[in-house]
Design a protein around this motif. Structure first.
Motif, PDB file in Angstrom:
ATOM      1  N   LEU A  67     -33.323  10.228  -0.068  1.00 54.58           N
ATOM      2  CA  LEU A  67     -32.992   9.563   1.195  1.00 54.58           C
ATOM      3  C   LEU A  67     -32.377   8.210   0.849  1.00 54.58           C
ATOM      4  O   LEU A  67     -32.990   7.402   0.140  1.00 54.58           O
ATOM      5  CB  LEU A  67     -34.257   9.359   2.036  1.00 54.58           C
ATOM      6  N   THR A  68     -31.153   7.985   1.329  1.00 56.84           N
ATOM      7  CA  THR A  68     -30.466   6.730   1.026  1.00 56.84           C
ATOM      8  C   THR A  68     -30.136   6.019   2.335  1.00 56.84           C
ATOM      9  O   THR A  68     -29.486   6.588   3.212  1.00 56.84           O
ATOM     10  CB  THR A  68     -29.182   7.006   0.212  1.00 56.84           C
ATOM     11  N   LEU A  69     -30.620   4.794   2.473  1.00 62.19           N
ATOM     12  CA  LEU A  69     -30.516   4.066   3.736  1.00 62.19           C
ATOM     13  C   LEU A  69     -29.658   2.818   3.584  1.00 62.19           C
ATOM     14  O   LEU A  69     -29.898   1.999   2.681  1.00 62.19           O
ATOM     15  CB  LEU A  69     -31.924   3.652   4.184  1.00 62.19           C
ATOM     16  N   PHE A  70     -28.691   2.649   4.486  1.00 61.19           N
ATOM     17  CA  PHE A  70     -27.846   1.452   4.458  1.00 61.19           C
ATOM     18  C   PHE A  70     -28.550   0.378   5.296  1.00 61.19           C
ATOM     19  O   PHE A  70     -28.664   0.492   6.518  1.00 61.19           O
ATOM     20  CB  PHE A  70     -26.482   1.792   5.059  1.00 61.19           C
ATOM     21  N   ALA A  71     -29.019  -0.658   4.632  1.00 58.36           N
ATOM     22  CA  ALA A  71     -29.793  -1.695   5.314  1.00 58.36           C
ATOM     23  C   ALA A  71     -28.988  -2.963   5.560  1.00 58.36           C
ATOM     24  O   ALA A  71     -29.206  -3.670   6.542  1.00 58.36           O
ATOM     25  CB  ALA A  71     -31.030  -2.043   4.500  1.00 58.36           C
ATOM     26  N   PHE A  72     -28.060  -3.267   4.637  1.00 57.21           N
ATOM     27  CA  PHE A  72     -27.297  -4.519   4.770  1.00 57.21           C
ATOM     28  C   PHE A  72     -26.000  -4.354   3.983  1.00 57.21           C
ATOM     29  O   PHE A  72     -26.025  -4.104   2.785  1.00 57.21           O
ATOM     30  CB  PHE A  72     -28.121  -5.677   4.200  1.00 57.21           C
ATOM     31  N   SER A  73     -24.888  -4.475   4.664  1.00 57.85           N
ATOM     32  CA  SER A  73     -23.608  -4.254   3.988  1.00 57.85           C
ATOM     33  C   SER A  73     -23.084  -5.558   3.396  1.00 57.85           C
ATOM     34  O   SER A  73     -23.521  -6.654   3.780  1.00 57.85           O
ATOM     35  CB  SER A  73     -22.577  -3.682   4.967  1.00 57.85           C
ATOM     36  N   SER A  74     -22.135  -5.432   2.485  1.00 60.00           N
ATOM     37  CA  SER A  74     -21.555  -6.637   1.885  1.00 60.00           C
ATOM     38  C   SER A  74     -20.811  -7.455   2.941  1.00 60.00           C
ATOM     39  O   SER A  74     -20.533  -8.627   2.742  1.00 60.00           O
ATOM     40  CB  SER A  74     -20.641  -6.264   0.708  1.00 60.00           C
ATOM     41  N   GLU A  75     -20.524  -6.826   4.076  1.00 64.05           N
ATOM     42  CA  GLU A  75     -19.841  -7.539   5.173  1.00 64.05           C
ATOM     43  C   GLU A  75     -20.833  -8.201   6.142  1.00 64.05           C
ATOM     44  O   GLU A  75     -20.450  -9.027   6.967  1.00 64.05           O
ATOM     45  CB  GLU A  75     -18.935  -6.574   5.956  1.00 64.05           C
ATOM     46  N   ASN A  76     -22.101  -7.807   6.069  1.00 62.82           N
ATOM     47  CA  ASN A  76     -23.082  -8.339   7.027  1.00 62.82           C
ATOM     48  C   ASN A  76     -23.394  -9.824   6.835  1.00 62.82           C
ATOM     49  O   ASN A  76     -24.014 -10.450   7.695  1.00 62.82           O
ATOM     50  CB  ASN A  76     -24.383  -7.514   7.008  1.00 62.82           C
ATOM     51  N   TRP A  77     -22.935 -10.416   5.710  1.00 63.18           N
ATOM     52  CA  TRP A  77     -23.099 -11.871   5.536  1.00 63.18           C
ATOM     53  C   TRP A  77     -22.320 -12.637   6.592  1.00 63.18           C
ATOM     54  O   TRP A  77     -22.551 -13.822   6.816  1.00 63.18           O
ATOM     55  CB  TRP A  77     -22.611 -12.309   4.153  1.00 63.18           C
TER      56      TRP A  77
END
Ligand code: IPE
Ligand code: IPE
Ligand code: MG
Length: 259
Positions: A67-77
Motif C-alpha cells: 500500500l503506497t500513500l501520497f501524503a505530501f507532494s513536492s509541490e505542497n510546500w
C-alpha cells in the motif's frame, strides 16, 4: 536488493481475479471535507489520519501486499506556511503514536521522497520507524512525503551517472533498480479520492500500466466500501499490456507473457 521488482508490470499479465497486489492512493479532499463542515482545513488533515488507519486495516483484510500513500507532494510546500507546518507536526505525531502498532501488526513501513527539507526530528522519527519495522512482512506500507515522480526519476538517473561518470547509456532496468520503490512491484491499482482526475506528479514511472480509479469520496470519508468499489472495478478490467483481447482469451504462453 530487490527481487521481483525488476519484472516490470508492463511485461507480465497478472491474474485479475486476484486482489491487486499493490495499491497506490492519492489521498485528496481533506480541505474540502473540513470546509463542508465549516472547520479549518487542518481538521480535515487530522481526520485524514483516521482514514489512513482504517485503510491499512481494510487492505490487510483483503490480502493486499503493498500500500503506497501520497501524503505530501513536492509541490505542497506552496501551501500557506501554517498548513505546511501543521502537516509536518501531524506526520511526526502520527509516526510516534503509531509506530509500535505498525510493528505489532507486522507492517513494514517506509517513506519515499526527499527528506532533506524535513526537520531533524521528523527524519529521526522516520528512520526509527523504518528500522523497527524492517523485518515485517504482512504489508509493505509506504508513505510518499515530499515526493515527486520527476524527482524520483531524476534522482535515479543522476545516481547512475555519479557512480559511473562518462556513462552515456541508461536502460530501464538500471533506472528501476535506483527508483525509490525498487523493492516493490509496480502498482496494479491507483486510486485518487476527492474527484480530481490527475496524477499530480505521483509515481510517474511506476504508473505506466496501472489501472486507474477516481472517486468523488473525500479522503476522510474513504473506507472499506469505497475500497471494495475500486477493487471490483479493477477486477472488471482487462489488462492487455499492448496485446489484443484475443491473445488473452486464447492464452498467452509462458514465453509470451514475458515478451
Ligand atoms: C490532501 O487533501 C492532503 C494533502 C495534500 C496534504 P487536500 O488538503 O489537498 O484537500 P483539498 O483538495 O483541498 O480538499
Ligand atoms: C496531491 O494532492 C498530493 C497529495 C495528496 C499529497 P493535491 O491536492 O496537492 O494535488 P493538486 O495539486 O491539487 O493536484
Ligand atoms: Mg487537494
Amino acid at each position: 536488493m530487490a527481487d521481483q521488482a525488476f519484472i516490470s508490470s508492463t511485461q507480465t499479465v497478472p491474474d485479475l481475479n486476484r486482489v491487486p497486489q499493490h495499491i497506490a492512493i492519492i489521498m485528496d479532499g481533506n480541505g474540502r471535507w473540513a470546509r463542508k463542515r465549516f472547520l479549518p482545513r487542518i481538521a480535515g488533515h487530522a481526520r485524514g489520519v483516521e482514514a489512513v488507519r482504517g485503510t491499512i486495516r481494510a487492505v490487510i483484510e483483503r490480502g493486499v501486499e503493498y500500500l503506497t500513500l501520497f501524503a505530501f507532494s513536492s509541490e505542497n510546500w506552496r501551501r500557506p506556511a501554517e498548513e505546511v507546518s501543521y502537516l509536518m507536526q501531524l506526520f511526526i505525531k502520527s509516526l510516534q503514536k503509531e509506530v509500535r502498532r505498525l510493528h505489532e501488526n507486522n507492517i513494514r513501513f517506509r517513506v519515499i521522497g526527499d527528506r532533506s527539507r524535513f526537520e531533524p526530528v521528523l527524519v529521526r522519527a522516520i528512520e526509527a520507524a523504518e528500522e523497527l519495522t524492517a523485518g515485517s512482512t504482512r504489508l509493505h506500507l509506504t508513505v510518499a512525503a515530499n515526493y515527486g515522480g520527476r524527482w524520483d526519476v531524476l534522482t535515479a538517473v543522476n545516481r547512475l551517472l555519479d557512480r559511473q561518470p562518462g556513462r552515456c547509456k541508461i536502460d530501464e532496468e538500471a533506472v528501476n533498480a535506483e527508483l525509490s520503490m525498487n523493492f516493490a512491484p509496480e502498482p496494479d491499482l491507483f486510486i485518487r479520492t476527492g474527484g480530481e482526475q490527475r496524477i499530480s506528479n505521483f509515481l510517474l514511472w511506476q504508473l505506466a500500466y496501472t489501472e486507474f480509479f477516481f472517486t468523488d469520496a473525500l479522503w476522510p470519508d474513504f473506507d472499506g466500501k469505497v475500497l471494495d468499489q475500486a477493487i471490483a472495478s479493477y477486477q472488471e478490467r482487462e489488462r492487455r499490456f499492448g496485446r489484443t483481447s484475443e491473445q488473452l482469451i486464447t492464452g498467452v504462453s509462458e514465453a509470451e507473457r514475458h515478451a
